[in-house]
Design a protein around this motif. Structure first.
Motif, mmCIF file in Angstrom:
data_model
loop_
_atom_site.group_PDB
_atom_site.id
_atom_site.type_symbol
_atom_site.label_atom_id
_atom_site.label_comp_id
_atom_site.label_asym_id
_atom_site.label_seq_id
_atom_site.Cartn_x
_atom_site.Cartn_y
_atom_site.Cartn_z
ATOM 1 N N ARG A 188 5.379 13.986 -15.060
ATOM 2 C CA ARG A 188 4.920 14.012 -16.455
ATOM 3 C C ARG A 188 6.096 13.901 -17.411
ATOM 4 N NH1 ARG A 188 0.750 17.610 -14.639
ATOM 5 N NH2 ARG A 188 2.175 19.394 -14.813
ATOM 6 N N GLU A 189 7.169 14.628 -17.105
ATOM 7 C CA GLU A 189 8.354 14.611 -17.973
ATOM 8 C C GLU A 189 8.951 13.216 -18.113
ATOM 9 O OE1 GLU A 189 10.884 17.331 -15.977
ATOM 10 O OE2 GLU A 189 9.596 19.071 -16.368
ATOM 11 N N HIS A 190 8.788 12.393 -17.090
ATOM 12 C CA HIS A 190 9.424 11.077 -17.072
ATOM 13 C C HIS A 190 8.428 9.930 -17.194
ATOM 14 C CE1 HIS A 190 12.513 13.724 -15.341
ATOM 15 N NE2 HIS A 190 13.376 12.846 -15.805
ATOM 16 N N GLY A 191 7.152 10.248 -17.463
ATOM 17 C CA GLY A 191 6.153 9.201 -17.591
ATOM 18 C C GLY A 191 5.932 8.435 -16.303
ATOM 19 N N ALA A 192 6.087 9.116 -15.180
ATOM 20 C CA ALA A 192 5.956 8.482 -13.860
ATOM 21 C C ALA A 192 4.617 8.853 -13.232
ATOM 22 C CB ALA A 192 7.099 8.913 -12.943
ATOM 23 N N ALA A 193 4.157 8.015 -12.332
ATOM 24 C CA ALA A 193 2.945 8.304 -11.576
ATOM 25 C C ALA A 193 3.290 9.151 -10.357
ATOM 26 C CB ALA A 193 2.278 7.010 -11.140
ATOM 27 N N LEU A 194 2.303 9.889 -9.874
ATOM 28 C CA LEU A 194 2.451 10.669 -8.649
ATOM 29 C C LEU A 194 1.410 10.188 -7.644
ATOM 30 C CD1 LEU A 194 3.632 13.032 -7.006
ATOM 31 C CD2 LEU A 194 1.956 14.534 -8.125
ATOM 32 N N VAL A 195 1.870 9.739 -6.474
ATOM 33 C CA VAL A 195 0.986 9.292 -5.400
ATOM 34 C C VAL A 195 1.130 10.277 -4.249
ATOM 35 C CG1 VAL A 195 0.438 7.458 -3.762
ATOM 36 C CG2 VAL A 195 1.161 6.879 -6.088
ATOM 37 N N VAL A 196 0.015 10.878 -3.825
ATOM 38 C CA VAL A 196 0.045 11.919 -2.798
ATOM 39 C C VAL A 196 -0.821 11.496 -1.616
ATOM 40 C CG1 VAL A 196 -0.445 14.339 -2.270
ATOM 41 C CG2 VAL A 196 0.374 13.695 -4.554
ATOM 42 N N ASP A 197 -0.219 11.439 -0.451
ATOM 43 C CA ASP A 197 -0.965 11.172 0.786
ATOM 44 C C ASP A 197 -1.529 12.493 1.289
ATOM 45 O OD1 ASP A 197 -1.892 10.605 3.292
ATOM 46 O OD2 ASP A 197 -0.009 9.859 4.102
ATOM 47 N N ASP A 198 -2.836 12.676 1.132
ATOM 48 C CA ASP A 198 -3.477 13.948 1.484
ATOM 49 C C ASP A 198 -4.146 13.893 2.848
ATOM 50 O OD1 ASP A 198 -3.934 16.602 0.847
ATOM 51 O OD2 ASP A 198 -5.818 16.214 -0.187
ATOM 52 N N ALA A 199 -3.568 13.118 3.758
ATOM 53 C CA ALA A 199 -4.151 12.956 5.090
ATOM 54 C C ALA A 199 -4.348 14.295 5.798
ATOM 55 C CB ALA A 199 -3.272 12.042 5.945
ATOM 56 N N ALA A 212 -5.357 19.090 -0.912
ATOM 57 C CA ALA A 212 -4.178 19.735 -1.487
ATOM 58 C C ALA A 212 -4.099 19.566 -2.992
ATOM 59 C CB ALA A 212 -2.921 19.170 -0.834
ATOM 60 N N LEU A 213 -4.574 18.441 -3.504
ATOM 61 C CA LEU A 213 -4.536 18.233 -4.950
ATOM 62 C C LEU A 213 -5.499 19.177 -5.664
ATOM 63 C CD1 LEU A 213 -4.188 14.449 -4.581
ATOM 64 C CD2 LEU A 213 -2.672 15.792 -6.019
ATOM 65 N N ASP A 214 -6.637 19.429 -5.053
ATOM 66 C CA ASP A 214 -7.557 20.432 -5.589
ATOM 67 C C ASP A 214 -6.893 21.802 -5.574
ATOM 68 O OD1 ASP A 214 -10.598 21.296 -6.130
ATOM 69 O OD2 ASP A 214 -9.761 22.651 -4.613
ATOM 70 N N ALA A 215 -6.231 22.133 -4.469
ATOM 71 C CA ALA A 215 -5.571 23.436 -4.348
ATOM 72 C C ALA A 215 -4.478 23.608 -5.390
ATOM 73 C CB ALA A 215 -4.990 23.597 -2.942
ATOM 74 N N ALA A 216 -3.812 22.504 -5.772
ATOM 75 C CA ALA A 216 -2.725 22.561 -6.741
ATOM 76 C C ALA A 216 -3.203 22.384 -8.172
ATOM 77 C CB ALA A 216 -1.697 21.479 -6.413
ATOM 78 N N GLY A 217 -4.517 22.231 -8.377
ATOM 79 C CA GLY A 217 -5.048 22.015 -9.716
ATOM 80 C C GLY A 217 -4.758 20.636 -10.260
ATOM 81 N N LEU A 218 -4.570 19.659 -9.383
ATOM 82 C CA LEU A 218 -4.189 18.314 -9.801
ATOM 83 C C LEU A 218 -5.258 17.268 -9.514
ATOM 84 C CD1 LEU A 218 -0.484 18.369 -8.568
ATOM 85 C CD2 LEU A 218 -1.270 18.430 -10.949
ATOM 86 N N ALA A 219 -6.390 17.675 -8.981
ATOM 87 C CA ALA A 219 -7.436 16.698 -8.689
ATOM 88 C C ALA A 219 -7.908 16.050 -9.978
ATOM 89 C CB ALA A 219 -8.603 17.380 -7.983
ATOM 90 N N GLY A 220 -7.828 14.742 -10.023
ATOM 91 C CA GLY A 220 -8.251 14.010 -11.207
ATOM 92 C C GLY A 220 -7.281 14.055 -12.360
ATOM 93 N N ALA A 221 -6.105 14.635 -12.162
ATOM 94 C CA ALA A 221 -5.126 14.722 -13.253
ATOM 95 C C ALA A 221 -4.629 13.343 -13.650
ATOM 96 C CB ALA A 221 -3.943 15.602 -12.822
ATOM 97 N N ALA A 222 -4.317 13.179 -14.909
ATOM 98 C CA ALA A 222 -3.801 11.909 -15.406
ATOM 99 C C ALA A 222 -2.512 11.555 -14.677
ATOM 100 C CB ALA A 222 -3.545 12.004 -16.912
ATOM 101 N N GLY A 223 -2.380 10.288 -14.309
ATOM 102 C CA GLY A 223 -1.162 9.836 -13.652
ATOM 103 C C GLY A 223 -1.081 10.178 -12.183
ATOM 104 N N THR A 224 -2.168 10.697 -11.602
ATOM 105 C CA THR A 224 -2.146 11.144 -10.212
ATOM 106 C C THR A 224 -3.109 10.316 -9.371
ATOM 107 O OG1 THR A 224 -1.618 13.398 -10.906
ATOM 108 C CG2 THR A 224 -2.461 13.106 -8.682
ATOM 109 N N VAL A 225 -2.634 9.900 -8.202
ATOM 110 C CA VAL A 225 -3.423 9.119 -7.252
ATOM 111 C C VAL A 225 -3.312 9.794 -5.896
ATOM 112 C CG1 VAL A 225 -3.541 6.912 -6.001
ATOM 113 C CG2 VAL A 225 -3.195 6.938 -8.486
ATOM 114 N N ALA A 226 -4.411 9.848 -5.165
ATOM 115 C CA ALA A 226 -4.400 10.395 -3.806
ATOM 116 C C ALA A 226 -4.769 9.303 -2.814
ATOM 117 C CB ALA A 226 -5.397 11.540 -3.682
ATOM 118 N N THR A 227 -4.157 9.359 -1.661
ATOM 119 C CA THR A 227 -4.608 8.537 -0.536
ATOM 120 C C THR A 227 -5.105 9.485 0.553
ATOM 121 O OG1 THR A 227 -2.424 8.456 0.540
ATOM 122 C CG2 THR A 227 -2.942 6.722 -1.063
ATOM 123 N N LEU A 228 -6.068 9.000 1.334
ATOM 124 C CA LEU A 228 -6.688 9.815 2.376
ATOM 125 C C LEU A 228 -6.827 9.003 3.654
ATOM 126 C CD1 LEU A 228 -9.820 11.085 0.385
ATOM 127 C CD2 LEU A 228 -7.637 12.284 0.604
#
Length: 381
Positions: A188-199, A212-228
């Protein structure tokens, strides 16, 4: 006589044999008396009757294969139904199903970066992420494992550049979790995207296994993408990318592993959808997988073995050498227990391990038997 163009393979084979790094396929029977702590079937759903029936029903209705790429004939109503339920369950706006988790990582990393971009990748990331970075043509900064400050420094060194950080949510070697809140802040500080492999997080972490993104409060957060992957907790096969609808639309139009690959087989989609519905109905499965992992870790360390504390369902136990790890795994198998074996070059720190995957469907007697075997066959015992 012309030289055989594959003579060099013999030299490579001898080198692998000398180093003790030969891999061999070991076909398994449909029914086995072996206790399995090596697969990634965390919730024990691969043979669940509703899941297998979901696969059968889908194959009967839609056929054995998807018949083409998703953009031609390979998208069925079943694929769309699975995507909708995955996105809803995990808390994202949209989802895109691909033929494997490997293809999903390649799709996300390559389509969201590119030649002029910067990708910051954790040193412990899965091979599919590494390959995605290589294929993206982006400049890739590999940073020390789970080091948020190193990610910040990598971004600071490239101000104003389109950037993304990519990480496993749970790392497959030691089962430790990525510092997702800190990584999200850095992005967020750098205007970057976060891609998380939640396999390894889906089905195990978060409320009712939402990941894990749900656990971290990041599910659906702006700039965040999950792979499964659909091949671990959901007991099927395939992969998915979850994120904002415009990101998913971008992948449909640009991700080569989506555009040029045959769609996921209907049977796999049907099985994954059935598993997801079982998990919705039985959220306790996620808690049970973590409980089994904690039990394995506690009792192994109480016995004097060195095991990494599990953040999800992977329990990694150190061996004194690659040869000892191989022998330990073989002794476990001879005693009726299948465990994973990780050794260089597959482990980044050079420490060989046996790797256990906790399963929600393990009975207490099975846990006791597994622990007795692992401890009794440990090197030096």
């Amino acid at each position: 006589m012309p030289q055989d163009p594959f003579d060099w393979i013999d030299d490579e084979s001898r080198r692998r044999e000398h180093a003790g790094l030969v891999r061999r396929l070991r076909p398994r029977a449909a029914d086995s008396d072996l206790l399995d702590l090596a697969s990634n079937d965390y919730l024990g759903l691969t043979r669940h009757p509703e899941v297998t029936e979901g696969a059968v029903r889908a194959a009967r209705r839609w056929g054995a294969g998807a018949t083409g790429s998703r953009l031609v004939t390979g998208s069925t109503e079943l694929h769309a139904e699975l995507e909708g339920e995955l996105a809803d369950f995990c808390g994202f706006e949209a989802a895109l199903v691909l033929s494997s988790g490997y293809a999903a990582n390649l799709a996300a990393v390559t389509a969201l970066s590119g030649r002029d971009a910067l990708v910051v990748s954790d040193a412990g990331n899965h091979a599919s992420i590494v390959d995605g970075c290589r294929l993206s043509r982006a400049e890739t900064a590999v940073v020390p494992h789970a080091d948020v400050e190193a990610v910040r420094k990598a971004f600071d060194a490239h101000p104003g550049r389109r950037s993304l950080a990519v990480t496993d949510s749970v790392f497959s070697v030691d089962g430790d979790a990525a510092p997702l809140p800190g990584l999200a802040d850095a992005c967020r500080e750098h205007g970057a995207a976060l891609v998380v492999d939640d396999a390894h997080g889906l089905g195990v972490l978060g409320a009712g296994g939402r990941g894990a993104l749900d656990a971290a409060g990041l599910a659906g957060a702006a700039g965040t993408v999950a792979t499964l992957t659909l091949s671990k907790s959901l007991g099927s096969q395939g992969g998915a990318v979850l994120g904002p609808a415009r990101v998913i639309d971008h992948l449909v139009n640009t991700a080569r592993t989506f555009i040029f690959d045959t769609g996921l087989a209907p049977a796999a989609a049907g099985a994954a959808l059935a598993s997801l519905r079982v998990l919705r109905r039985e959220p306790r499965l996620a808690d049970r997988a973590r409980e089994v992992a904690a039990t394995l870790h506690r009792r192994l360390t109480d016995a004097g073995l060195t095991a990494a504390p599990p953040d999800a369902a992977v329990v990694s136990v150190q061996a004194p050498s690659p040869e000892a790890a191989l022998s330990w795994a073989a002794d476990c198998r001879a005693a009726g227990l299948v465990v994973g074996c990780f050794r260089p070059p597959s482990v980044p720190d050079g420490i060989s391990r046996i790797r256990l995957t906790a399963r929600a469907d393990l009975a207490e007697r099975q846990i006791d038997a597994a622990l007795s075997t692992i401890i009794g066959t440990a090197p030096g015992r």
